[in-house]
Design an enzyme around this catalytic site. Sequence first.
Site, PDB file in Angstrom:
ATOM      1  N   LYS A 127       7.504  14.835   8.703  1.00 12.66           N
ATOM      2  CA  LYS A 127       8.817  15.238   8.171  1.00 12.66           C
ATOM      3  C   LYS A 127       9.033  16.743   8.287  1.00 12.66           C
ATOM      4  O   LYS A 127      10.158  17.203   8.451  1.00 12.66           O
ATOM      5  CB  LYS A 127       8.942  14.816   6.698  1.00 12.66           C
ATOM      6  CG  LYS A 127       9.018  13.323   6.512  1.00 12.66           C
ATOM      7  CD  LYS A 127      10.407  12.860   6.210  1.00 12.66           C
ATOM      8  CE  LYS A 127      10.581  11.429   6.593  1.00 12.66           C
ATOM      9  NZ  LYS A 127      10.993  10.562   5.533  1.00 12.66           N
TER      10      LYS A 127
ATOM     11  N   LYS B  98       7.576   3.926  14.071  1.00  7.13           N
ATOM     12  CA  LYS B  98       7.876   2.998  12.972  1.00  7.13           C
ATOM     13  C   LYS B  98       9.393   2.834  12.816  1.00  7.13           C
ATOM     14  O   LYS B  98      10.128   3.825  12.893  1.00  7.13           O
ATOM     15  CB  LYS B  98       7.283   3.578  11.679  1.00  7.13           C
ATOM     16  CG  LYS B  98       7.448   2.697  10.471  1.00  7.13           C
ATOM     17  CD  LYS B  98       7.098   3.449   9.198  1.00  7.13           C
ATOM     18  CE  LYS B  98       8.190   4.394   8.779  1.00  7.13           C
ATOM     19  NZ  LYS B  98       8.624   4.298   7.383  1.00  7.13           N
TER      20      LYS B  98
ATOM     21  N   LYS C  93      15.072   4.227   8.830  1.00  5.87           N
ATOM     22  CA  LYS C  93      16.484   4.614   8.824  1.00  5.87           C
ATOM     23  C   LYS C  93      16.671   6.003   9.425  1.00  5.87           C
ATOM     24  O   LYS C  93      17.645   6.278  10.108  1.00  5.87           O
ATOM     25  CB  LYS C  93      17.015   4.611   7.381  1.00  5.87           C
ATOM     26  CG  LYS C  93      17.167   3.231   6.800  1.00  5.87           C
ATOM     27  CD  LYS C  93      17.281   3.265   5.285  1.00  5.87           C
ATOM     28  CE  LYS C  93      15.921   3.279   4.629  1.00  5.87           C
ATOM     29  NZ  LYS C  93      15.929   3.250   3.169  1.00  5.87           N
TER      30      LYS C  93
HETATM   31  N1  AQP Z   1       8.890  -0.134   9.736  1.00 10.33           N
HETATM   32  C1  AQP Z   1       8.366  -0.594   8.607  1.00 10.33           C
HETATM   33  N2  AQP Z   1       7.511  -1.636   8.648  1.00 10.33           N
HETATM   34  C2  AQP Z   1       6.982  -2.122   7.503  1.00 10.33           C
HETATM   35  N3  AQP Z   1       7.247  -1.611   6.283  1.00 10.33           N
HETATM   36  C3  AQP Z   1       8.100  -0.581   6.212  1.00 10.33           C
HETATM   37  N4  AQP Z   1       8.565   0.147   5.191  1.00 10.33           N
HETATM   38  C4  AQP Z   1       9.415   1.104   5.661  1.00 10.33           C
HETATM   39  N5  AQP Z   1       9.500   1.017   6.980  1.00 10.33           N
HETATM   40  C5  AQP Z   1       8.701  -0.013   7.362  1.00 10.33           C
HETATM   41  C6  AQP Z   1       8.234  -0.065   3.793  1.00 10.33           C
HETATM   42  O1  AQP Z   1       9.450  -0.207   3.070  1.00 10.33           O
HETATM   43  C7  AQP Z   1       9.317   0.402   1.794  1.00 10.33           C
HETATM   44  C8  AQP Z   1      10.416   1.415   1.574  1.00 10.33           C
HETATM   45  O2  AQP Z   1      10.260   2.522   2.454  1.00 10.33           O
HETATM   46  P1  AQP Z   1      11.253   3.738   2.581  1.00 10.33           P
HETATM   47  O3  AQP Z   1      12.128   3.797   1.408  1.00 10.33           O
HETATM   48  O4  AQP Z   1      10.455   4.952   2.938  1.00 10.33           O
HETATM   49  O5  AQP Z   1      12.110   3.269   3.832  1.00 10.33           O
HETATM   50  P2  AQP Z   1      12.338   3.836   5.277  1.00 10.33           P
HETATM   51  O6  AQP Z   1      13.214   2.865   5.974  1.00 10.33           O
HETATM   52  O7  AQP Z   1      11.056   4.184   5.929  1.00 10.33           O
HETATM   53  O8  AQP Z   1      13.188   5.083   4.872  1.00 10.33           O
HETATM   54  P3  AQP Z   1      13.598   6.378   5.622  1.00 10.33           P
HETATM   55  O9  AQP Z   1      14.615   7.023   4.740  1.00 10.33           O
HETATM   56  O10 AQP Z   1      14.002   6.117   7.015  1.00 10.33           O
HETATM   57  O11 AQP Z   1      12.332   7.213   5.582  1.00 10.33           O
HETATM   58  P4  AQP Z   1      11.184   7.434   6.644  1.00 10.33           P
HETATM   59  O12 AQP Z   1      11.799   8.314   7.677  1.00 10.33           O
HETATM   60  O13 AQP Z   1      10.167   8.119   5.807  1.00 10.33           O
HETATM   61  O14 AQP Z   1      10.686   6.152   7.179  1.00 10.33           O
HETATM   62  C9  AQP Z   1       7.918   1.015   1.745  1.00 10.33           C
HETATM   63  O15 AQP Z   1       7.040   0.099   1.110  1.00 10.33           O
HETATM   64  C10 AQP Z   1       7.550   1.153   3.187  1.00 10.33           C
HETATM   65  O16 AQP Z   1       6.149   1.112   3.399  1.00 10.33           O
END
Ligand code: AQP
Length: 325
Positions: free
Chosen positions: A110, A192, A195
């Site tokens: 990040k 991964k 969003k």
């Molecule tokens: N790709 C994924 N595969 C499996 N599990 C996932 N999680 C997130 N992405 C994957 C799990 O979902 C929960 C919430 O995570 P989050 O709020 O960090 O969601 P996000 O989509 O990853 O959000 P952002 O805003 O886009 O952030 P970043 O850029 O950090 O990924 C968690 O239990 C997570 O493990």
Amino acid sequence: MRILSGIQPTGELHIGNYLGAIKQWLELQKNHECVFPIVDLHAITVPYNPKDLQKNIIETAISYLALGLDPEKSIIFVQSKIKEHTELSWLLNTITPLSELERMTQYKEKSRQFKKNLNAGLLNYPILMAADILLYQTDLVPVGKDQEQHLELTRVIAKKFNNRFGKTFKDPKALIPKEGAKIMALNNPKKKMSKSLGPQAYLSLFADPKEIQKKIMSAVTDPGKTIKYDPKKKPGISNLLIIFSLFSSKSIKELEKKFKNKGYAEFKKELVNLLILKLEPFRRKKKGLESREVYVREILFQNTKKAQVLASSTMEEVRKNMGLI
Ligand code: AQP
């Protein structure tokens, strides 16, 4: 057992969130006490628009309900409504080694991604997460693979605190699914699904049939034609196979056999149909809830009271043990 897991209100929930975390929550809430905060304080560590955040918090609450989280069984609330999260976070700051924070993969990624907004909150994010978990005396934390390292740090912090101030916190364990712990981005299967990578990277859990078709049909695949699970050589098709397998409850082996002499297009078409079928009930339920914001806010309000009782009880113990009263 007490379960805790949260999601940032940063936009639509996607199939990665569902397969890595929410699917487990739905099972766990049947037999355990579950705490599911919408972690808005985490979402403000990266650039955001305050108006969007307000909208996203309610959207996430609606999504939780639409996906089947039951507010009678699980405690669903907004993290920032319970002041103890930030209070405990500060206290834990004082015992967390800086070096541990600096080696966190998410922080490194990040801080590269948001070079112009390298704030202390981004570095301290895992301490707030530790506070979220420890505040509720959590036993199990169902999360995707990306959160494993933060969970390990939470355990280090809990141990340090207990050694220094006497047994105060439980030792929480991560619950990471064997399959689906890391769903990859549709437009880049080496990253991964998340969003923050933009709309082409993820498939919303509330996507309509047209969007599902567009996103899946244009998902990146690999050279060659065979439908074979091989994450190293064929990361694109392997990712789609995992998604197909988890939504259909068919094993990857079965799917490889079913699509043995078929090409990517045919495989993708069937995946589109499957996803339309599986996601349709979520979308319908969400639509119905969107016009009932007062009801959703009331659920959050009532659940906050339940969370507050648990949080206050732990904090009283923490303050006493740290010599603050
Ligand atoms: N790709 C994924 N595969 C499996 N599990 C996932 N999680 C997130 N992405 C994957 C799990 O979902 C929960 C919430 O995570 P989050 O709020 O960090 O969601 P996000 O989509 O990853 O959000 P952002 O805003 O886009 O952030 P970043 O850029 O950090 O990924 C968690 O239990 C997570 O493990």
